[in-house]
Write a protein that holds these residues in place. Structure first.
Motif, PDB file in Angstrom:
ATOM      1  N   ILE A 173       1.982  -1.420  -6.233  1.00  0.00           N
ATOM      2  CA  ILE A 173       1.333   0.031  -6.088  1.00  0.00           C
ATOM      3  C   ILE A 173       2.506   0.473  -4.802  1.00  0.00           C
ATOM      4  CG2 ILE A 173      -0.161   1.219  -4.356  1.00  0.00           C
ATOM      5  CD1 ILE A 173      -2.423  -1.088  -5.485  1.00  0.00           C
ATOM      6  N   ALA A 174       2.937   1.777  -5.365  1.00  0.00           N
ATOM      7  CA  ALA A 174       3.880   2.503  -4.126  1.00  0.00           C
ATOM      8  C   ALA A 174       2.990   2.994  -3.167  1.00  0.00           C
ATOM      9  CB  ALA A 174       4.943   3.176  -5.277  1.00  0.00           C
ATOM     10  N   TYR A 175       3.965   3.205  -2.251  1.00  0.00           N
ATOM     11  CA  TYR A 175       3.292   3.992  -1.069  1.00  0.00           C
ATOM     12  C   TYR A 175       4.440   4.744  -0.339  1.00  0.00           C
ATOM     13  CZ  TYR A 175       5.410   0.312   1.974  1.00  0.00           C
ATOM     14  OH  TYR A 175       6.408  -0.368   2.698  1.00  0.00           O
ATOM     15  N   ASP A 176       4.040   5.918   0.444  1.00  0.00           N
ATOM     16  CA  ASP A 176       4.681   6.637   1.281  1.00  0.00           C
ATOM     17  C   ASP A 176       4.228   6.222   2.708  1.00  0.00           C
ATOM     18  OD1 ASP A 176       5.950   8.577  -0.459  1.00  0.00           O
ATOM     19  OD2 ASP A 176       4.010   9.042  -0.877  1.00  0.00           O
ATOM     20  N   LYS A 177       3.119   5.856   3.065  1.00  0.00           N
ATOM     21  CA  LYS A 177       2.742   5.258   4.368  1.00  0.00           C
ATOM     22  C   LYS A 177       1.683   3.941   3.917  1.00  0.00           C
ATOM     23  CE  LYS A 177       3.296   9.060   7.568  1.00  0.00           C
ATOM     24  NZ  LYS A 177       3.847  10.161   6.579  1.00  0.00           N
ATOM     25  N   LEU A 178       1.933   3.014   4.785  1.00  0.00           N
ATOM     26  CA  LEU A 178       1.004   1.673   4.365  1.00  0.00           C
ATOM     27  C   LEU A 178       0.413   1.417   5.867  1.00  0.00           C
ATOM     28  CD1 LEU A 178       0.348  -0.820   2.742  1.00  0.00           C
ATOM     29  CD2 LEU A 178       2.406  -1.963   3.565  1.00  0.00           C
ATOM     30  N   VAL A 179      -0.903   1.148   5.588  1.00  0.00           N
ATOM     31  CA  VAL A 179      -1.581   0.613   6.755  1.00  0.00           C
ATOM     32  C   VAL A 179      -2.180  -0.746   6.665  1.00  0.00           C
ATOM     33  CG1 VAL A 179      -3.596   0.983   8.506  1.00  0.00           C
ATOM     34  CG2 VAL A 179      -2.318   3.014   7.440  1.00  0.00           C
TER      35      VAL A 179
END
Length: 424
Positions: free
Chosen positions: A107-113
């Motif tokens: 899974i690609a993300y721009d922001k990860l929490v």
């Protein structure tokens, strides 16, 4: 669209996904994904009620897919294996079940929490990890409930005692001890076992500190100890555990406490996975974050709740408590919804007090005013009512007032028709 991935659907992670879904997701400003290895959410402070048989998790569990549909975010079930910060991706284990092709998912993300919660900390006590049970999740709680019930039935057949030792006199240990005592009486009333709950079921709470419930005033802690002793529960404070065996807990003085079941509730630490991301962590593997809850190593990675280490310059380290995760979820929901270039605020934790249940009718705790900062000690039926409202507040944060009020009415009517009794 920007993609925001939230790993972990606990109290903080699910609330953040819900709030961001209602804002960024509904307006198509961002794609919000929640990742969790389980299909549903159960509020962790209630795990002791599952372990005692008071609560059926199948009734109280909240479906992640249903919440996602209602609040404009996406849910992906899977266990996170690793993270590639250079390419901004997280890798999930292959799907389980007949439809699995054995291939890992990315899974690609721009922001990860990261909202991965916490696991039990055994503090390297010999035998603790091998022989003690925990309450890290619903599966753990269900396992404890089954083993407690089996032990009671077996002891009744063999005319012996059941010895339960709970290591840790914090909220989890105290609440579980009180609920187990009440459950033992209920099981005897319904003739599930033939034991005398007063003499044949021995429950002990061992606490290393001088008082139970270190987050409360000593007066409140002493009241809790009196309430537990009135239920026939042995309270041992100032007692450190040196070793745990299959059928006993041995303290630092060498005394052997017989234990058919040992429950470890003496502390928490972040999951091992947190130490594999290449992010700065503390000695509990918690991810070190700044005042924006952003990782010290990566501006695109945030952390909240029990897996994060935030040290307030005024109040010190934020404790691993549900209200901290709630406040951090609210803070990040506002921060991540801001337009680029908007100044970032600093997170400030406010301690609104703590409540601990001592059974169906009583509780102890302290409430702290948001404006004045003054603390008020509460106990008895008033504290018990306030404690029950904590869960309703959690539901309000996830569902809104209308749905919670409707569900409360349905639950009340159902209870009037047939009071819930869980025996096995």
């Amino acid at each position: 669209m920007e993609t925001i991935v939230i790993v972990g659907g606990g109290a903080g992670g699910l609330e953040l996904a819900t709030r961001l879904g209602d804002t960024l997701g509904a307006s198509k400003r961002a794609r919000i994904l929640l990742v969790d290895r389980y299909p549903g959410h159960f509020w962790k402070p209630l795990l002791h009620t599952v372990a005692s048989g008071k609560c059926d998790p199948r009734v109280e569990e909240l479906s992640f897919p249903a919440q996602a549909v209602e609040h404009d975010f996406e849910f992906v079930q899977g266990e996170v294996l690793c993270m590639d910060r250079a390419h901004q991706t997280v890798t999930l284990a292959p799907r389980k079940g007949n439809g699995s092709d054995g291939v890992c998912r990315t899974i690609a993300y721009d922001k990860l929490v990261l909202a991965l919660g916490a696991i039990t900390n055994f503090y390297n006590v010999p035998g603790a990890a091998e022989h003690a049970l925990t309450l890290d999740n619903v599966d753990d709680a269900e396992s404890f409930r089954r083993r407690f019930l089996d032990a009671c039935i077996k002891a009744g057949e063999q005319k012996t005692q059941v010895n339960v030792v709970i290591v840790g006199g914090g909220a989890t240990g105290v609440e579980l001890a009180a609920e187990l005592s009440n459950s033992a009486r209920a099981l005897a009333t319904y003739r599930v076992h033939t034991l005398d709950p007063e003499t044949d079921i021995r429950i002990s709470v061992i606490e290393r500190g001088q008082h139970l419930l270190p987050q409360l005033h000593p007066q409140q802690a002493n009241r809790a100890a009196r309430e537990l002793r009135a239920l026939g529960i042995e309270v041992l404070t100032g007692t450190a555990v040196a070793e745990v065996t299959q059928d006993a807990v041995i303290d630092a003085a060498g005394k052997v406490h017989r234990a058919d079941l040992t429950l470890w509730a003496a502390g928490v630490e972040a999951p091992q996975l947190c130490a594999t991301f290449g992010l700065s962590v503390n000695n509990l593997r918690q991810i070190i974050v700044d005042a924006s809850l952003c990782s010290a190593n990566d501006s695109q990675v945030y952390a909240l709740g029990d897996c994060a280490s935030y040290v307030c310059p005024v109040k010190g380290a934020a404790p691993p408590r549900a209200q901290v995760a709630h406040q951090q979820a609210m803070f990040l929901a506002d921060l991540l919804a801001r337009r680029n270039g908007t100044p970032r605020p600093d997170f400030r934790y406010h301690d609104y007090g703590s409540l601990v249940s001592l059974g169906p009718q009583t509780a102890v705790g302290v409430l702290t005013g948001a404006i004045t900062g003054k603390s008020i000690r509460v106990a008895g039926a008033t504290a018990s009512l306030l404690y029950q409202l904590l869960y309703q507040k959690h539901l309000l944060n996830l569902h809104g007032t209308a749905r919670v009020a409707t569900q409360a009415l349905v639950d009340w009517l159902r209870a009037k028709i047939q009071p819930p009794v869980k025996l096995s």
